[in-house]
Motif scaffolding. Sequence first.
Motif, PDB file in Angstrom:
ATOM      1  N   ASN A  39      22.200 -73.117  39.416  1.00  0.00           N
ATOM      2  CA  ASN A  39      21.396 -74.312  39.668  1.00  0.00           C
ATOM      3  C   ASN A  39      20.055 -73.911  40.240  1.00  0.00           C
ATOM      4  O   ASN A  39      19.974 -73.009  41.077  1.00  0.00           O
ATOM      5  CB  ASN A  39      22.096 -75.231  40.674  1.00  0.00           C
ATOM      6  N   ARG A  40      19.004 -74.594  39.830  1.00  0.00           N
ATOM      7  CA  ARG A  40      17.682 -74.345  40.391  1.00  0.00           C
ATOM      8  C   ARG A  40      17.526 -75.221  41.623  1.00  0.00           C
ATOM      9  O   ARG A  40      17.570 -76.442  41.529  1.00  0.00           O
ATOM     10  CB  ARG A  40      16.611 -74.664  39.359  1.00  0.00           C
ATOM     11  N   ILE A  41      17.361 -74.583  42.787  1.00  0.00           N
ATOM     12  CA  ILE A  41      17.270 -75.267  44.069  1.00  0.00           C
ATOM     13  C   ILE A  41      15.911 -74.944  44.688  1.00  0.00           C
ATOM     14  O   ILE A  41      15.515 -73.777  44.761  1.00  0.00           O
ATOM     15  CB  ILE A  41      18.388 -74.797  45.034  1.00  0.00           C
ATOM     16  N   GLU A  88      25.516 -70.403  41.277  1.00  0.00           N
ATOM     17  CA  GLU A  88      26.059 -71.044  40.086  1.00  0.00           C
ATOM     18  C   GLU A  88      25.031 -71.245  38.984  1.00  0.00           C
ATOM     19  O   GLU A  88      25.343 -71.768  37.923  1.00  0.00           O
ATOM     20  CB  GLU A  88      26.658 -72.408  40.465  1.00  0.00           C
ATOM     21  N   ILE A  92      25.988 -81.037  44.052  1.00  0.00           N
ATOM     22  CA  ILE A  92      25.552 -79.852  43.324  1.00  0.00           C
ATOM     23  C   ILE A  92      26.724 -79.338  42.498  1.00  0.00           C
ATOM     24  O   ILE A  92      27.768 -78.969  43.054  1.00  0.00           O
ATOM     25  CB  ILE A  92      25.045 -78.767  44.292  1.00  0.00           C
ATOM     26  N   PRO A 112      26.747 -76.744  36.144  1.00  0.00           N
ATOM     27  CA  PRO A 112      25.561 -76.155  36.756  1.00  0.00           C
ATOM     28  C   PRO A 112      24.468 -75.966  35.705  1.00  0.00           C
ATOM     29  O   PRO A 112      24.755 -75.708  34.531  1.00  0.00           O
ATOM     30  CB  PRO A 112      26.057 -74.799  37.268  1.00  0.00           C
ATOM     31  N   SER A 113      23.220 -76.122  36.115  1.00  0.00           N
ATOM     32  CA  SER A 113      22.125 -75.997  35.166  1.00  0.00           C
ATOM     33  C   SER A 113      20.815 -75.712  35.883  1.00  0.00           C
ATOM     34  O   SER A 113      20.564 -76.236  36.958  1.00  0.00           O
ATOM     35  CB  SER A 113      21.967 -77.294  34.368  1.00  0.00           C
ATOM     36  N   GLU A 114      19.964 -74.906  35.247  1.00  0.00           N
ATOM     37  CA  GLU A 114      18.607 -74.701  35.739  1.00  0.00           C
ATOM     38  C   GLU A 114      17.696 -75.827  35.284  1.00  0.00           C
ATOM     39  O   GLU A 114      16.578 -75.934  35.728  1.00  0.00           O
ATOM     40  CB  GLU A 114      18.043 -73.381  35.209  1.00  0.00           C
ATOM     41  N   TYR A 119      30.824 -81.878  35.853  1.00  0.00           N
ATOM     42  CA  TYR A 119      29.801 -81.211  36.663  1.00  0.00           C
ATOM     43  C   TYR A 119      29.500 -79.840  36.075  1.00  0.00           C
ATOM     44  O   TYR A 119      30.308 -78.922  36.164  1.00  0.00           O
ATOM     45  CB  TYR A 119      30.275 -81.065  38.106  1.00  0.00           C
ATOM     46  N   ARG A 159      16.080 -81.255  40.515  1.00  0.00           N
ATOM     47  CA  ARG A 159      15.856 -80.271  41.564  1.00  0.00           C
ATOM     48  C   ARG A 159      16.238 -80.876  42.904  1.00  0.00           C
ATOM     49  O   ARG A 159      15.801 -81.970  43.243  1.00  0.00           O
ATOM     50  CB  ARG A 159      14.387 -79.864  41.651  1.00  0.00           C
TER      51      ARG A 159
END
Length: 123
Positions: A113-115, A111, A9, A64-66, A62, A70
């Motif tokens: 990120n879409r989790i 950050e 991630i 972070p991104s939406e 690396y 996933r």
Amino acid sequence: MNPVMHVEIPVADLARAIAFYQQWLQVEIDAPVQVHDCVMAYLPFDDDAGGASMALVHGADYLPSERGARVYVGVQDLDASLARALQAGAALRFGPAEAGAWRVAEIADSEGNRIAVQAPTTA
């Protein structure tokens, strides 16, 4: 063998991400280690268990991104897990919703990120 062995991630601030994931998932995360051109912090994992290992990673490659892949994190109690995630600073992006035998939701982590978070439905 499961086809996914390891998930990384991306994080912009490793200390912030470690604090977020420790509070949300109620785990101790290993001290960061230098691997190639990045710094990684591994979440607890067991080589003999099913599923993939996961690490938080800070490095030039690396971001972070939406809009990236996933990652689905399995939990036993979706509502309690979401409450901890939101308290730790996550933003709810979707759900919770029923998906067959599962309840799912998506958050934006510390950050961005879409989790996805997934738990079995209760009878």
